[in-house]
Design a protein around this motif. Structure first.
Motif, mmCIF file in Angstrom:
data_model
loop_
_atom_site.group_PDB
_atom_site.id
_atom_site.type_symbol
_atom_site.label_atom_id
_atom_site.label_comp_id
_atom_site.label_asym_id
_atom_site.label_seq_id
_atom_site.Cartn_x
_atom_site.Cartn_y
_atom_site.Cartn_z
ATOM 1 N N GLU A 17 0.864 -1.176 0.000
ATOM 2 C CA GLU A 17 0.000 0.000 0.000
ATOM 3 C C GLU A 17 0.899 1.224 0.000
ATOM 4 O O GLU A 17 1.735 1.378 0.893
ATOM 5 C CB GLU A 17 -0.889 0.038 1.241
ATOM 6 N N LEU A 18 0.730 2.077 -0.981
ATOM 7 C CA LEU A 18 1.524 3.295 -1.088
ATOM 8 C C LEU A 18 0.624 4.487 -0.789
ATOM 9 O O LEU A 18 -0.434 4.631 -1.393
ATOM 10 C CB LEU A 18 2.113 3.407 -2.492
ATOM 11 N N PHE A 19 1.042 5.318 0.158
ATOM 12 C CA PHE A 19 0.257 6.472 0.577
ATOM 13 C C PHE A 19 1.018 7.765 0.325
ATOM 14 O O PHE A 19 2.248 7.783 0.350
ATOM 15 C CB PHE A 19 -0.030 6.421 2.083
ATOM 16 N N SER A 20 0.259 8.852 0.169
ATOM 17 C CA SER A 20 0.826 10.198 0.217
ATOM 18 C C SER A 20 0.104 10.924 1.338
ATOM 19 O O SER A 20 -1.087 10.714 1.555
ATOM 20 C CB SER A 20 0.581 10.942 -1.103
ATOM 21 N N PHE A 21 0.832 11.721 2.070
ATOM 22 C CA PHE A 21 0.247 12.580 3.092
ATOM 23 C C PHE A 21 0.960 13.921 3.014
ATOM 24 O O PHE A 21 2.148 13.966 2.718
ATOM 25 C CB PHE A 21 0.421 11.989 4.502
ATOM 26 N N PRO A 22 0.268 15.019 3.289
ATOM 27 C CA PRO A 22 0.936 16.318 3.271
ATOM 28 C C PRO A 22 2.015 16.391 4.353
ATOM 29 O O PRO A 22 1.764 16.071 5.506
ATOM 30 C CB PRO A 22 -0.192 17.314 3.579
ATOM 31 N N SER A 23 3.212 16.742 3.966
ATOM 32 C CA SER A 23 4.336 16.970 4.886
ATOM 33 C C SER A 23 4.556 15.841 5.895
ATOM 34 O O SER A 23 4.563 16.068 7.110
ATOM 35 C CB SER A 23 4.128 18.285 5.642
ATOM 36 N N PRO A 24 4.787 14.606 5.429
ATOM 37 C CA PRO A 24 5.052 13.529 6.395
ATOM 38 C C PRO A 24 6.397 13.764 7.095
ATOM 39 O O PRO A 24 7.348 14.222 6.470
ATOM 40 C CB PRO A 24 5.096 12.268 5.535
ATOM 41 N N PRO A 25 6.482 13.478 8.379
ATOM 42 C CA PRO A 25 7.754 13.669 9.079
ATOM 43 C C PRO A 25 8.773 12.626 8.631
ATOM 44 O O PRO A 25 8.404 11.513 8.246
ATOM 45 C CB PRO A 25 7.381 13.465 10.551
#
Length: 128
Positions: A56-64
């Motif tokens: 599963e590949l995710f994108s999230f705004p500004s991941p730490p």
């Protein structure tokens, strides 16, 4: 409890398009589904592995950032089974992916090599 196998491995990418290309095109994992989740401002891409499990590949705004060296505490790496490690390495190198030298597992006698995804997450090729 009886564990029946691995269902999925989840990865958060810093650059979704770049990682999608890497996992789908360079590694050749078939896309099962892709969805944009507006509430989270996040993409989710399901990619199939031959044994039925998924990445599963995710994108999230500004991941730490996360420490991802193979010797860091936590998940060490994701190992992918291959029948011909030399052919797999040649394929990766043809796509500009650097691979560490092939090593031999001292316990199994099997050959393996490490490489990294676009975010530097450690991946391993393991010849069976």
């Amino acid at each position: 409890m009886k564990i029946e196998g691995l269902h999925h491995v989840a990865i958060i990418a810093s650059d979704y398009a770049r990682s999608k290309r890497f996992y789908a095109e360079v590694l050749g994992l078939p896309i099962v589904a892709e969805a944009y989740r507006e509430v989270r401002d996040s993409w989710k891409l399901d990619l199939a592995l031959p044994d039925g499990s998924q990445v599963e590949l995710f994108s999230f705004p500004s991941p730490p950032p996360r420490v991802s060296r193979p010797e860091a505490c936590g998940l060490r790496h994701l190992a992918l089974r291959v029948a011909d490690i030399d052919a797999a390495i040649a394929h990766l190198q043809a796509h500009g992916v650097a691979c560490e030298p092939v090593r031999v597992d001292e316990y199994t006698g099997k050959r393996f090599a490490f490489f990294a995804d676009p975010d530097g997450l450690p991946l391993e090729l393991y010849e069976v």
